[in-house]
Design a protein around this motif. Structure first.
Motif, PDB file in Angstrom:
ATOM      1  N   GLY A 228      28.638  38.319  28.920  1.00 35.82           N
ATOM      2  CA  GLY A 228      28.748  39.700  28.478  1.00 35.82           C
ATOM      3  C   GLY A 228      30.147  40.203  28.746  1.00 35.82           C
ATOM      4  N   GLY A 229      30.610  41.169  27.964  1.00 41.50           N
ATOM      5  CA  GLY A 229      31.958  41.688  28.170  1.00 41.50           C
ATOM      6  C   GLY A 229      32.104  42.480  29.442  1.00 41.50           C
ATOM      7  N   SER A 230      31.018  43.141  29.876  1.00 38.66           N
ATOM      8  CA  SER A 230      31.019  43.877  31.140  1.00 38.66           C
ATOM      9  C   SER A 230      30.028  43.213  32.077  1.00 38.66           C
ATOM     10  CB  SER A 230      30.641  45.346  30.918  1.00 38.66           C
ATOM     11  OG  SER A 230      29.367  45.450  30.320  1.00 38.66           O
ATOM     12  N   GLY A 231      30.478  42.901  33.255  1.00 39.85           N
ATOM     13  CA  GLY A 231      29.654  42.210  34.233  1.00 39.85           C
ATOM     14  C   GLY A 231      30.524  41.759  35.382  1.00 39.85           C
ATOM     15  N   GLN A 232      29.926  41.118  36.364  1.00 40.64           N
ATOM     16  CA  GLN A 232      30.671  40.698  37.544  1.00 40.64           C
ATOM     17  C   GLN A 232      30.369  39.255  37.907  1.00 40.64           C
ATOM     18  OE1 GLN A 232      29.757  43.426  40.745  1.00 40.64           O
ATOM     19  NE2 GLN A 232      31.442  44.796  40.212  1.00 40.64           N
ATOM     20  N   MET A 233      31.373  38.606  38.487  1.00 35.76           N
ATOM     21  CA  MET A 233      31.181  37.326  39.150  1.00 35.76           C
ATOM     22  C   MET A 233      31.980  37.368  40.440  1.00 35.76           C
ATOM     23  SD  MET A 233      33.466  34.767  36.795  1.00 35.76           S
ATOM     24  CE  MET A 233      34.886  35.318  35.837  1.00 35.76           C
ATOM     25  N   SER A 234      31.536  36.636  41.433  1.00 34.18           N
ATOM     26  CA  SER A 234      32.235  36.674  42.714  1.00 34.18           C
ATOM     27  C   SER A 234      32.085  35.351  43.431  1.00 34.18           C
ATOM     28  CB  SER A 234      31.713  37.823  43.585  1.00 34.18           C
ATOM     29  OG  SER A 234      30.345  37.649  43.866  1.00 34.18           O
ATOM     30  N   THR A 235      32.989  35.128  44.367  1.00 31.24           N
ATOM     31  CA  THR A 235      32.957  33.933  45.198  1.00 31.24           C
ATOM     32  C   THR A 235      33.761  34.217  46.458  1.00 31.24           C
ATOM     33  OG1 THR A 235      33.295  31.524  45.194  1.00 31.24           O
ATOM     34  CG2 THR A 235      35.022  32.871  44.219  1.00 31.24           C
ATOM     35  N   GLU A 236      33.714  33.314  47.417  1.00 35.40           N
ATOM     36  CA  GLU A 236      34.466  33.463  48.660  1.00 35.40           C
ATOM     37  C   GLU A 236      35.386  32.262  48.848  1.00 35.40           C
ATOM     38  OE1 GLU A 236      31.752  34.093  51.869  1.00 35.40           O
ATOM     39  OE2 GLU A 236      30.837  35.873  50.957  1.00 35.40           O
ATOM     40  N   PHE A 237      36.517  32.496  49.506  1.00 34.16           N
ATOM     41  CA  PHE A 237      37.469  31.415  49.719  1.00 34.16           C
ATOM     42  C   PHE A 237      38.249  31.680  50.995  1.00 34.16           C
ATOM     43  CE2 PHE A 237      39.617  34.689  47.322  1.00 34.16           C
ATOM     44  CZ  PHE A 237      40.892  34.743  47.863  1.00 34.16           C
ATOM     45  N   GLU A 238      38.961  30.652  51.461  1.00 39.96           N
ATOM     46  CA  GLU A 238      39.704  30.720  52.711  1.00 39.96           C
ATOM     47  C   GLU A 238      41.187  30.487  52.459  1.00 39.96           C
ATOM     48  OE1 GLU A 238      38.741  29.035  57.135  1.00 39.96           O
ATOM     49  OE2 GLU A 238      39.066  27.547  55.567  1.00 39.96           O
ATOM     50  N   VAL A 239      42.041  31.185  53.196  1.00 33.26           N
ATOM     51  CA  VAL A 239      43.483  30.994  53.108  1.00 33.26           C
ATOM     52  C   VAL A 239      44.060  30.847  54.512  1.00 33.26           C
ATOM     53  CG1 VAL A 239      43.895  32.166  50.913  1.00 33.26           C
ATOM     54  CG2 VAL A 239      43.785  33.505  53.005  1.00 33.26           C
ATOM     55  N   PHE A 240      45.234  30.225  54.588  1.00 33.07           N
ATOM     56  CA  PHE A 240      45.930  30.180  55.866  1.00 33.07           C
ATOM     57  C   PHE A 240      47.428  30.318  55.601  1.00 33.07           C
ATOM     58  CE2 PHE A 240      46.407  25.933  54.487  1.00 33.07           C
ATOM     59  CZ  PHE A 240      47.374  25.281  55.251  1.00 33.07           C
ATOM     60  N   ALA A 241      48.204  30.454  56.652  1.00 31.23           N
ATOM     61  CA  ALA A 241      49.586  30.920  56.540  1.00 31.23           C
ATOM     62  C   ALA A 241      50.444  30.072  55.611  1.00 31.23           C
ATOM     63  CB  ALA A 241      50.225  30.985  57.931  1.00 31.23           C
ATOM     64  N   ARG A 242      50.281  28.761  55.636  1.00 23.90           N
ATOM     65  CA  ARG A 242      51.134  27.899  54.821  1.00 23.90           C
ATOM     66  C   ARG A 242      50.805  27.985  53.336  1.00 23.90           C
ATOM     67  NH1 ARG A 242      50.735  22.486  58.620  1.00 23.90           N
ATOM     68  NH2 ARG A 242      51.833  23.332  60.442  1.00 23.90           N
ATOM     69  N   HIS A 243      49.603  28.424  53.012  1.00 24.59           N
ATOM     70  CA  HIS A 243      49.164  28.541  51.619  1.00 24.59           C
ATOM     71  C   HIS A 243      48.449  29.882  51.457  1.00 24.59           C
ATOM     72  CE1 HIS A 243      49.584  24.207  52.339  1.00 24.59           C
ATOM     73  NE2 HIS A 243      49.862  24.104  51.048  1.00 24.59           N
ATOM     74  N   SER A 244      49.246  30.942  51.411  1.00 28.21           N
ATOM     75  CA  SER A 244      48.685  32.296  51.436  1.00 28.21           C
ATOM     76  C   SER A 244      48.581  32.936  50.048  1.00 28.21           C
ATOM     77  CB  SER A 244      49.552  33.194  52.328  1.00 28.21           C
ATOM     78  OG  SER A 244      50.884  33.270  51.843  1.00 28.21           O
ATOM     79  N   TYR A 245      48.877  32.172  48.996  1.00 31.75           N
ATOM     80  CA  TYR A 245      48.881  32.720  47.643  1.00 31.75           C
ATOM     81  C   TYR A 245      47.598  32.362  46.894  1.00 31.75           C
ATOM     82  CZ  TYR A 245      53.859  33.696  48.255  1.00 31.75           C
ATOM     83  OH  TYR A 245      55.056  34.178  48.713  1.00 31.75           O
ATOM     84  N   LEU A 246      47.206  33.269  45.980  1.00 34.25           N
ATOM     85  CA  LEU A 246      46.033  33.052  45.134  1.00 34.25           C
ATOM     86  C   LEU A 246      46.446  33.166  43.669  1.00 34.25           C
ATOM     87  CD1 LEU A 246      42.910  32.927  44.538  1.00 34.25           C
ATOM     88  CD2 LEU A 246      42.981  35.437  44.622  1.00 34.25           C
ATOM     89  N   SER A 247      45.997  32.220  42.854  1.00 34.30           N
ATOM     90  CA  SER A 247      46.163  32.282  41.409  1.00 34.30           C
ATOM     91  C   SER A 247      44.846  31.890  40.754  1.00 34.30           C
ATOM     92  CB  SER A 247      47.267  31.327  40.931  1.00 34.30           C
ATOM     93  OG  SER A 247      48.528  31.687  41.452  1.00 34.30           O
ATOM     94  N   PHE A 248      44.566  32.479  39.595  1.00 35.33           N
ATOM     95  CA  PHE A 248      43.352  32.079  38.860  1.00 35.33           C
ATOM     96  C   PHE A 248      43.510  32.409  37.389  1.00 35.33           C
ATOM     97  CE2 PHE A 248      42.286  36.509  39.908  1.00 35.33           C
ATOM     98  CZ  PHE A 248      41.782  36.970  38.699  1.00 35.33           C
ATOM     99  N   ILE A 249      42.563  31.918  36.599  1.00 35.53           N
ATOM    100  CA  ILE A 249      42.559  32.135  35.163  1.00 35.53           C
ATOM    101  C   ILE A 249      41.114  32.235  34.691  1.00 35.53           C
ATOM    102  CG2 ILE A 249      42.701  29.648  34.734  1.00 35.53           C
ATOM    103  CD1 ILE A 249      44.291  30.251  32.199  1.00 35.53           C
ATOM    104  N   VAL A 250      40.854  33.155  33.752  1.00 33.25           N
ATOM    105  CA  VAL A 250      39.543  33.333  33.137  1.00 33.25           C
ATOM    106  C   VAL A 250      39.756  33.469  31.637  1.00 33.25           C
ATOM    107  CG1 VAL A 250      37.422  34.698  33.014  1.00 33.25           C
ATOM    108  CG2 VAL A 250      38.684  34.548  35.183  1.00 33.25           C
ATOM    109  N   ARG A 251      39.050  32.679  30.859  1.00 34.40           N
ATOM    110  CA  ARG A 251      39.215  32.726  29.403  1.00 34.40           C
ATOM    111  C   ARG A 251      38.436  33.885  28.802  1.00 34.40           C
ATOM    112  NH1 ARG A 251      36.404  29.876  24.735  1.00 34.40           N
ATOM    113  NH2 ARG A 251      37.925  30.031  23.040  1.00 34.40           N
ATOM    114  N   ILE A 252      39.034  34.549  27.800  1.00 36.12           N
ATOM    115  CA  ILE A 252      38.349  35.565  27.009  1.00 36.12           C
ATOM    116  C   ILE A 252      37.582  34.853  25.901  1.00 36.12           C
ATOM    117  CG2 ILE A 252      38.673  37.548  25.472  1.00 36.12           C
ATOM    118  CD1 ILE A 252      41.232  38.206  27.004  1.00 36.12           C
TER     119      ILE A 252
END
Length: 338
Positions: free
Chosen positions: A136-160
């Motif tokens: 659906g065009g409106s809705g939610q998805m979620s997840t959990e993840f862990e980060v630490f100092a040497r790798h503190s960046y987040l990137s992602f992609i979702v297709r339309i």
């Protein structure tokens, strides 16, 4: 319903593949390639909940809004936590083959291989994360993840979905602020064009872009073509099509670990987005050019009447400009009258 079931099946299968890959590599914490970017000085790891909220509604984006075959929806989310020297995608740069396949077809195998190879080659990828598709065009998805100092960046992609090669995402958001982790991050998301397919509309057939273009943000006036599904010349800016919320999870006495399953996608019951006022984008009526004038109808020696017509290309919505007259007539004198 078949489309929805297939999306959920592919999403679940992909998540299990990602989880297996992450489990194999989770124990390897390699040093990133040195850069001039300030290092994160946080001494402990942090866990976040990522919530993706689709805001692609017919009220906000009335032009050519996909209602069926397939209806408006979102693919599963593919993301990584990494150091500053890695990018899964970048604005104004060429998309990789993996990003191309994902943006055009939703196929994630190549992009996952690219992530895996980058982790082995430049040792800058720490974790892989995924969240299920939103049917659906409106809705939610979620997840959990862990980060630490040497790798503190987040990137992602979702297709339309559907689209030629359009997506939303984030490139390298830093969750660390000096010696501590950010508590909350909220970002509005806008559509991007991967630069690999030249289609103008959500349902355009495949039309490969040769030579390949760079990744660009889609705006209300770019691409500057009235056929473009996101072309709203009355607007200075498009409304956000999605929203990202990151919330730092407070630690307990339990050992922090990734969840066995991502939180399932949750369709919103109405077109209104959570914690946001509904957006109603005005869509003006669009009509074709006039047809040629028709034959002059009348008696010989007297003036007659001839007509021309045009038709509606796009019906107005949300108090947009009404359609003009679709037929005109004018006086004339019959030709070749005997």
């Amino acid at each position: 319903m078949d489309t929805a079931r297939n999306l959920l099946f592919v999403s679940e299968a992909l998540f299990h593949l990602l989880l297996m890959m992450l489990t194999v590599g989770v124990g390897v914490h390699s040093m990133p390639v040195p850069t001039d970017v300030p290092m994160c000085m946080a001494t402990e790891t942090a866990q976040y909940r990522l919530t993706f909220t689709g805001k692609w509604t017919q009220a906000a984006f009335p032009k050519q809004y996909p209602v069926y075959r397939p209806p408006a929806q979102w693919s599963n989310l593919i993301g990584v936590t990494h150091s500053s020297d890695y990018h899964i995608w970048q604005r104004n740069e060429f998309a990789s083959n993996g990003v191309r396949e994902f943006a055009e077809k939703g196929e994630a195998w190549t992009i996952m291989k690219e992530v895996e190879e980058a982790g082995e080659r430049i040792q800058s990828v720490y974790g892989i994360l995924s969240a299920p598709a939103v049917v659906g065009g409106s809705g939610q998805m979620s997840t959990e993840f862990e980060v630490f100092a040497r790798h503190s960046y987040l990137s992602f992609i979702v297709r339309i979905v559907p689209s030629p090669d359009w997506f939303v995402g984030v490139d390298s958001i830093d969750l660390c602020d000096g010696d501590h982790w950010k508590e909350n991050v909220s970002l509005e998301l806008f559509p991007y064009d991967a630069g690999t397919d030249s289609g103008f509309t959500f349902s355009s057939p495949n039309f490969e872009t040769i030579p390949q273009d760079k990744i660009t943000q889609i705006t209300s006036s770019s691409p500057h073509h009235p056929a473009n599904s996101f072309y709203y010349p009355r607007l200075k800016h498009l409304p956000p099509i999605a929203k990202l919320t990151l919330t730092k999870i407070k630690k307990t006495n339990q050992i922090i670990s990734l969840p066995e399953e991502p939180t399932q996608s949750i369709p919103l019951l109405t077109g209104n987005e959570i914690d946001d006022s509904p957006i109603n984008t005005p869509l003006d009526c669009e009509v074709s050019v006039w047809s040629p004038w028709g034959l002059c109808k009348g008696k010989c020696g007297d003036s007659g009447v001839q007509h021309r017509t045009r038709y509606i290309l796009m019906h107005p919505a949300n108090n947009g400009a009404a359609c003009p007259l679709l037929e005109e007539e004018r006086k004339c004198f019959p030709d070749n009258c005997l």
